[in-house]
Design a protein around this motif. Structure first.
Motif, PDB file in Angstrom:
ATOM      1  N   LYS A 220       0.820  -1.211   0.000  1.00 26.44           N
ATOM      2  CA  LYS A 220       0.000   0.000   0.000  1.00 26.44           C
ATOM      3  C   LYS A 220       0.854   1.262   0.000  1.00 26.44           C
ATOM      4  O   LYS A 220       0.385   2.334   0.398  1.00 26.44           O
TER       5      LYS A 220
ATOM      6  N   GLY B 112       4.039   4.129  -4.209  1.00 29.47           N
ATOM      7  CA  GLY B 112       4.124   3.637  -5.585  1.00 29.47           C
ATOM      8  C   GLY B 112       2.909   2.850  -6.040  1.00 29.47           C
ATOM      9  O   GLY B 112       2.659   2.711  -7.231  1.00 29.47           O
ATOM     10  N   LYS B 113       2.143   2.343  -5.104  1.00 29.64           N
ATOM     11  CA  LYS B 113       0.954   1.541  -5.442  1.00 29.64           C
ATOM     12  C   LYS B 113      -0.308   2.387  -5.559  1.00 29.64           C
ATOM     13  O   LYS B 113      -1.347   1.896  -5.955  1.00 29.64           O
ATOM     14  N   ARG B 114      -0.237   3.640  -5.179  1.00 31.15           N
ATOM     15  CA  ARG B 114      -1.435   4.477  -5.119  1.00 31.15           C
ATOM     16  C   ARG B 114      -1.714   5.162  -6.451  1.00 31.15           C
ATOM     17  O   ARG B 114      -0.821   5.705  -7.075  1.00 31.15           O
ATOM     18  N   GLU B 115      -2.991   5.106  -6.861  1.00 32.55           N
ATOM     19  CA  GLU B 115      -3.436   5.839  -8.041  1.00 32.55           C
ATOM     20  C   GLU B 115      -4.589   6.730  -7.614  1.00 32.55           C
ATOM     21  O   GLU B 115      -5.481   6.287  -6.893  1.00 32.55           O
ATOM     22  N   GLY B 116      -4.584   7.958  -8.052  1.00 32.71           N
ATOM     23  CA  GLY B 116      -5.629   8.891  -7.648  1.00 32.71           C
ATOM     24  C   GLY B 116      -5.180   9.718  -6.457  1.00 32.71           C
ATOM     25  O   GLY B 116      -4.268   9.351  -5.724  1.00 32.71           O
ATOM     26  N   THR B 117      -5.865  10.833  -6.255  1.00 36.04           N
ATOM     27  CA  THR B 117      -5.512  11.734  -5.163  1.00 36.04           C
ATOM     28  C   THR B 117      -5.914  11.111  -3.832  1.00 36.04           C
ATOM     29  O   THR B 117      -6.709  10.175  -3.787  1.00 36.04           O
ATOM     30  N   SER B 118      -5.379  11.681  -2.761  1.00 36.84           N
ATOM     31  CA  SER B 118      -5.727  11.183  -1.425  1.00 36.84           C
ATOM     32  C   SER B 118      -7.213  11.385  -1.161  1.00 36.84           C
ATOM     33  O   SER B 118      -7.849  10.590  -0.479  1.00 36.84           O
TER      34      SER B 118
ATOM     35  N   ARG C 100      -9.115   8.571  -2.754  1.00 35.88           N
ATOM     36  CA  ARG C 100      -8.973   7.307  -2.006  1.00 35.88           C
ATOM     37  C   ARG C 100      -9.763   7.323  -0.702  1.00 35.88           C
ATOM     38  O   ARG C 100     -10.380   6.337  -0.325  1.00 35.88           O
TER      39      ARG C 100
END
Length: 118
Positions: free
Chosen positions: A85, A88-94, A97
């Motif tokens: 998590k 590097g694994k995150r796509e999209g803004t906070s 999410r």
């Protein structure tokens, strides 16, 4: 030389595999032919003789292999701990999410529940 001989030999079984797959109602890759009975199998040219070979056990339909979900289960367990998590694994803004509005709503509900108890 050996590979050429082997290739020519396998071409002879093309029709037999097609016959067996149509009789057993499965794909050609699911057909197993007994390597010890290859001469007998290569002589078959009719559905009747192929059915006899199937009955004798010279030609068998391979069992369906199930797609295991164990790797997905292990990954999900690791994610509950907090692995996989990172940034590097995150796509999209906070906010996409975890919405700021939903965070605010949850805080309000918690505060209201505390006020009710008091």
């Amino acid at each position: 030389f050996y590979s050429l001989l082997f290739f020519n030999f396998m071409v002879k079984l093309k029709m037999q595999k097609r016959l067996a797959s149509s009789i057993l109602k499965c794909g050609k890759r699911k057909i197993w032919m007994d390597p010890n009975e290859i001469e007998e199998i290569s002589l078959t040219d009719s559905r009747g003789s192929m059915k006899k070979l199937i009955k004798d056990g010279c030609v068998i339909k391979k069992v369906h292999r199930k797609h295991s979900r164990n790797s997905i289960k292990l990954r999900k367990e690791a994610k509950t701990i907090g692995r996989h998590k990172g940034i590097g694994k995150r796509e999209g803004t906070s906010n996409a999410r975890n919405s700021d509005k939903m965070v605010w709503v949850i805080k309000q509900r918690v505060l209201r529940n505390i006020l009710k108890k008091i």
